[in-house]
Design a protein around this motif. Structure first.
Motif, PDB file in Angstrom:
ATOM      1  N   THR A   1       0.822  -1.205   0.000  1.00  0.00           N
ATOM      2  CA  THR A   1       0.000   0.000   0.000  1.00  0.00           C
ATOM      3  C   THR A   1       0.857   1.257   0.000  1.00  0.00           C
ATOM      4  O   THR A   1       1.975   1.261   0.526  1.00  0.00           O
ATOM      5  CB  THR A   1      -0.932   0.044   1.226  1.00  0.00           C
ATOM      6  OG1 THR A   1      -0.153   0.192   2.410  1.00  0.00           O
ATOM      7  CG2 THR A   1      -1.788  -1.201   1.305  1.00  0.00           C
ATOM      8  N   ILE A   2       0.321   2.292  -0.599  1.00  0.00           N
ATOM      9  CA  ILE A   2       0.928   3.624  -0.578  1.00  0.00           C
ATOM     10  C   ILE A   2      -0.162   4.606  -0.178  1.00  0.00           C
ATOM     11  O   ILE A   2      -1.197   4.699  -0.852  1.00  0.00           O
ATOM     12  CB  ILE A   2       1.510   4.019  -1.946  1.00  0.00           C
ATOM     13  CG1 ILE A   2       2.527   2.992  -2.433  1.00  0.00           C
ATOM     14  CG2 ILE A   2       2.148   5.407  -1.875  1.00  0.00           C
ATOM     15  CD1 ILE A   2       2.986   3.215  -3.860  1.00  0.00           C
ATOM     16  N   LEU A   3       0.042   5.331   0.912  1.00  0.00           N
ATOM     17  CA  LEU A   3      -0.916   6.338   1.384  1.00  0.00           C
ATOM     18  C   LEU A   3      -0.228   7.694   1.368  1.00  0.00           C
ATOM     19  O   LEU A   3       0.821   7.871   1.969  1.00  0.00           O
ATOM     20  CB  LEU A   3      -1.394   6.012   2.799  1.00  0.00           C
ATOM     21  CG  LEU A   3      -2.359   7.020   3.428  1.00  0.00           C
ATOM     22  CD1 LEU A   3      -3.670   7.079   2.647  1.00  0.00           C
ATOM     23  CD2 LEU A   3      -2.621   6.684   4.894  1.00  0.00           C
ATOM     24  N   CYS A   4      -0.835   8.649   0.639  1.00  0.00           N
ATOM     25  CA  CYS A   4      -0.241   9.979   0.469  1.00  0.00           C
ATOM     26  C   CYS A   4      -1.234  11.046   0.919  1.00  0.00           C
ATOM     27  O   CYS A   4      -2.426  10.965   0.600  1.00  0.00           O
ATOM     28  CB  CYS A   4       0.126  10.223  -0.996  1.00  0.00           C
ATOM     29  SG  CYS A   4       1.251   8.991  -1.709  1.00  0.00           S
TER      30      CYS A   4
ATOM     31  N   PHE B   1      -4.679   6.985  -2.053  1.00  0.00           N
ATOM     32  CA  PHE B   1      -4.325   5.644  -1.597  1.00  0.00           C
ATOM     33  C   PHE B   1      -4.251   4.701  -2.785  1.00  0.00           C
ATOM     34  O   PHE B   1      -5.105   4.728  -3.671  1.00  0.00           O
ATOM     35  CB  PHE B   1      -5.369   5.119  -0.608  1.00  0.00           C
ATOM     36  CG  PHE B   1      -5.166   3.673  -0.233  1.00  0.00           C
ATOM     37  CD1 PHE B   1      -4.316   3.327   0.805  1.00  0.00           C
ATOM     38  CD2 PHE B   1      -5.804   2.663  -0.932  1.00  0.00           C
ATOM     39  CE1 PHE B   1      -4.115   1.999   1.142  1.00  0.00           C
ATOM     40  CE2 PHE B   1      -5.620   1.330  -0.603  1.00  0.00           C
ATOM     41  CZ  PHE B   1      -4.764   0.998   0.441  1.00  0.00           C
ATOM     42  N   ILE B   2      -3.218   3.848  -2.794  1.00  0.00           N
ATOM     43  CA  ILE B   2      -3.077   2.810  -3.811  1.00  0.00           C
ATOM     44  C   ILE B   2      -2.670   1.523  -3.110  1.00  0.00           C
ATOM     45  O   ILE B   2      -1.759   1.530  -2.268  1.00  0.00           O
ATOM     46  CB  ILE B   2      -2.008   3.151  -4.860  1.00  0.00           C
ATOM     47  CG1 ILE B   2      -2.145   4.589  -5.345  1.00  0.00           C
ATOM     48  CG2 ILE B   2      -2.088   2.199  -6.051  1.00  0.00           C
ATOM     49  CD1 ILE B   2      -0.904   5.138  -5.983  1.00  0.00           C
TER      50      ILE B   2
ATOM     51  N   GLN C   1       0.526 -13.868 -11.273  1.00  0.00           N
ATOM     52  CA  GLN C   1       0.140 -13.393 -12.601  1.00  0.00           C
ATOM     53  C   GLN C   1      -1.273 -12.828 -12.658  1.00  0.00           C
ATOM     54  O   GLN C   1      -1.847 -12.676 -13.725  1.00  0.00           O
ATOM     55  CB  GLN C   1       0.300 -14.536 -13.618  1.00  0.00           C
ATOM     56  CG  GLN C   1       1.764 -14.941 -13.816  1.00  0.00           C
ATOM     57  CD  GLN C   1       1.892 -16.164 -14.684  1.00  0.00           C
ATOM     58  OE1 GLN C   1       1.971 -17.282 -14.208  1.00  0.00           O
ATOM     59  NE2 GLN C   1       1.911 -15.947 -15.989  1.00  0.00           N
ATOM     60  N   GLN C   2      -1.823 -12.525 -11.510  1.00  0.00           N
ATOM     61  CA  GLN C   2      -3.103 -11.834 -11.432  1.00  0.00           C
ATOM     62  C   GLN C   2      -3.183 -11.128 -10.089  1.00  0.00           C
ATOM     63  O   GLN C   2      -2.453 -11.475  -9.155  1.00  0.00           O
ATOM     64  CB  GLN C   2      -4.276 -12.796 -11.615  1.00  0.00           C
ATOM     65  CG  GLN C   2      -4.291 -13.958 -10.637  1.00  0.00           C
ATOM     66  CD  GLN C   2      -5.401 -14.944 -10.953  1.00  0.00           C
ATOM     67  OE1 GLN C   2      -6.370 -14.594 -11.638  1.00  0.00           O
ATOM     68  NE2 GLN C   2      -5.277 -16.157 -10.465  1.00  0.00           N
ATOM     69  N   GLY C   3      -4.009 -10.109 -10.025  1.00  0.00           N
ATOM     70  CA  GLY C   3      -4.087  -9.369  -8.778  1.00  0.00           C
ATOM     71  C   GLY C   3      -5.066  -8.221  -8.841  1.00  0.00           C
ATOM     72  O   GLY C   3      -5.636  -7.906  -9.900  1.00  0.00           O
ATOM     73  N   LEU C   4      -5.277  -7.588  -7.693  1.00  0.00           N
ATOM     74  CA  LEU C   4      -6.240  -6.500  -7.553  1.00  0.00           C
ATOM     75  C   LEU C   4      -5.508  -5.201  -7.240  1.00  0.00           C
ATOM     76  O   LEU C   4      -4.686  -5.145  -6.322  1.00  0.00           O
ATOM     77  CB  LEU C   4      -7.230  -6.816  -6.427  1.00  0.00           C
ATOM     78  CG  LEU C   4      -8.285  -5.744  -6.128  1.00  0.00           C
ATOM     79  CD1 LEU C   4      -9.332  -5.703  -7.239  1.00  0.00           C
ATOM     80  CD2 LEU C   4      -8.948  -6.004  -4.773  1.00  0.00           C
ATOM     81  N   ILE C   5      -5.800  -4.154  -8.016  1.00  0.00           N
ATOM     82  CA  ILE C   5      -5.348  -2.793  -7.728  1.00  0.00           C
ATOM     83  C   ILE C   5      -6.507  -2.045  -7.080  1.00  0.00           C
ATOM     84  O   ILE C   5      -7.604  -1.966  -7.647  1.00  0.00           O
ATOM     85  CB  ILE C   5      -4.913  -2.047  -9.007  1.00  0.00           C
ATOM     86  CG1 ILE C   5      -3.818  -2.802  -9.751  1.00  0.00           C
ATOM     87  CG2 ILE C   5      -4.464  -0.633  -8.664  1.00  0.00           C
ATOM     88  CD1 ILE C   5      -2.481  -2.798  -9.067  1.00  0.00           C
ATOM     89  N   SER C   6      -6.295  -1.501  -5.889  1.00  0.00           N
ATOM     90  CA  SER C   6      -7.304  -0.708  -5.185  1.00  0.00           C
ATOM     91  C   SER C   6      -6.810   0.728  -5.092  1.00  0.00           C
ATOM     92  O   SER C   6      -5.635   0.960  -4.808  1.00  0.00           O
ATOM     93  CB  SER C   6      -7.542  -1.259  -3.769  1.00  0.00           C
ATOM     94  OG  SER C   6      -7.893  -2.622  -3.800  1.00  0.00           O
TER      95      SER C   6
END
Length: 418
Positions: free
Chosen positions: A360-363, A378-379, A387-392
């Motif tokens: 996570t990155i919180l700015c 937030f990311i 090889q798969q995943g979720l971007i929030s």
């Protein structure tokens, strides 16, 4: 015969509407004003809007955004009115409601007899013909008949949906019923005869604040800060106290309905035969923002989830794609370096309550003129698959730091695996 009677009814209703509009204009034009913001150095108007008098003390209601240049830089601008008979005079600021885009100003010189509009006690019924008054494109005052369609649904910042043309320069003008009573105030248009009005209850609340003293210039931005703080606390509290409804997104489960006032949309590239990877998206956002000045707006909310499946790419190419998705996330508004500080960011690896492992990155960046308010970015990217995943991703504009941190935790904990 039936068709003839229908046409006769339509013609009669149209003629009656025209007659009402003419009567309203002739009776109330002396209480309608063009509101001008004058740049002191050049002596010329910088912007214009409309306004209407509400009592015999010279108090005039308009939009906050009409006078916002003066509110932000009173040393550079002054306010004046132009009446229907061509006379003009200075205005002073009495009060404003930045969240609901309303301002109360007062004529410096008051004559013996001052005409004024009456504010209605209740809204008209849905489908009723109402009349928008204002000064479009600096062409002079006009009356535009339209239809009252009730309060806009799923809206945090309440607006009346008005079927009628609201053009630039009409902002701040009154919208009245057939008796000439104010039921709303012009504020915005979406084109194609779709207009929005500030509703009656917001108008009544500000109109009641008829204090004798002028609002000191040093209080202008302090009032904005206080109003924004109260508003952000309200909206974040409502979001956190509502049930977040989750639905599948790829192999994840993410919120797809968050409160009644965020609109959510989905998309994917499943029909793109040339796509090298699968992308499925869900986005939620607050459609309204609070106008502060120029290009500066706040109060916006955006949430986004994207499921990426790159099994056809291979592990290394997918990792590169995944990393670019993190870097490409942006802020939710257009604040400049004059408005906010640089983002201060913190990276973490977090396992939420559902055992989802994420980077996570919180700015946060602070508003320079409104102490205690921040824009938040937030990311998050899940780390449970190769090889798969979720971007929030989410952005909040103009919230307190405590609200940002508590919302971030709730947002992260809402993600789960199916």
């Amino acid at each position: 015969m039936r068709r003839f009677l229908l046409l006769l009814f339509i013609f009669s209703a149209h003629a009656q509407s025209q007659q009402t509009a003419q009567n309203l204009f002739s009776h109330y034009q002396s209480a309608l004003y063009q509101i001008r913001i004058i740049e002191l150095e050049s002596g010329n108007k910088s912007s214009i809007g409309s306004g209407f008098q509400i009592d015999d003390k010279g108090n005039i209601l308009t939009n906050y955004h009409v006078v916002s240049e003066y509110v932000f830089t009173p040393e550079k601008y002054r306010m004046e009115y132009l009446s229907s008979d061509g006379s003009s005079g200075a205005l002073s600021l009495i009060n404003f409601d930045v969240v609901n885009d309303l301002a109360l100003v007062r004529k410096t010189l008051i004559t013996a007899s001052e005409d004024a509009f009456t504010i209605a006690s209740e809204l008209p019924g849905q489908g009723t013909t109402i009349y928008s008054l204002g000064n479009p494109h600096d062409l002079g005052m006009i009356v535009v008949p339209g239809t009252f369609n009730g309060i806009k649904k799923n809206s945090f910042y309440q607006r009346i949906h008005f079927t009628g043309a609201i053009n630039p320069g009409m902002s701040g003008g009154p919208v009245v019923n057939a008796e000439g009573q104010v039921v709303g105030v012009n504020v915005a248009t979406a084109g194609n005869q779709i207009g929005f009005l500030i509703p009656l209850n917001k108008v009544q609340r500000l109109a009641a604040k008829h204090q004798d003293e002028l609002l000191p210039t040093e209080q202008f931005k302090r009032n904005i800060q206080q109003q924004l703080m109260l508003n952000q606390a309200d909206i974040i509290t409502q979001l956190q106290n509502t049930t977040w409804q989750n639905n599948p997104l790829g192999e994840a489960s993410v919120p797809t309905k968050i409160g009644e006032f965020l609109s959510c949309w989905g998309d994917s590239n499943t029909n793109d035969n040339e796509a090298l990877f699968l992308s499925v998206e869900n986005r939620c956002r607050l459609d309204e923002q609070i106008f502060l000045n120029g290009g500066l707006r706040t109060g916006g909310i955006e949430l986004e989830f994207e499921w990426l499946n790159g099994k056809e790419l291979g592990q290394h190419r997918f990792y590169s794609l995944y990393s670019r998705s993190l870097v490409g996330a942006g802020a939710g508004n257009m604040a400049t370096k004059n408005d906010v500080t640089n983002y201060q960011c913190e990276e973490n690896k977090v396992i939420n309550k559902n055992q989802v492992n994420s980077k996570t990155i919180l700015c946060l960046r602070a508003y320079k003129e409104f102490e205690g308010l921040y824009d938040v970015l937030f990311i998050g990217a899940t780390l449970d698959h190769d090889q798969q995943g979720l971007i929030s991703h989410f952005t909040l504009a103009g919230v307190a730091k405590e609200s940002a941190l508590s919302f971030t935790k709730q947002f992260m904990d809402a993600v789960a695996w199916q």
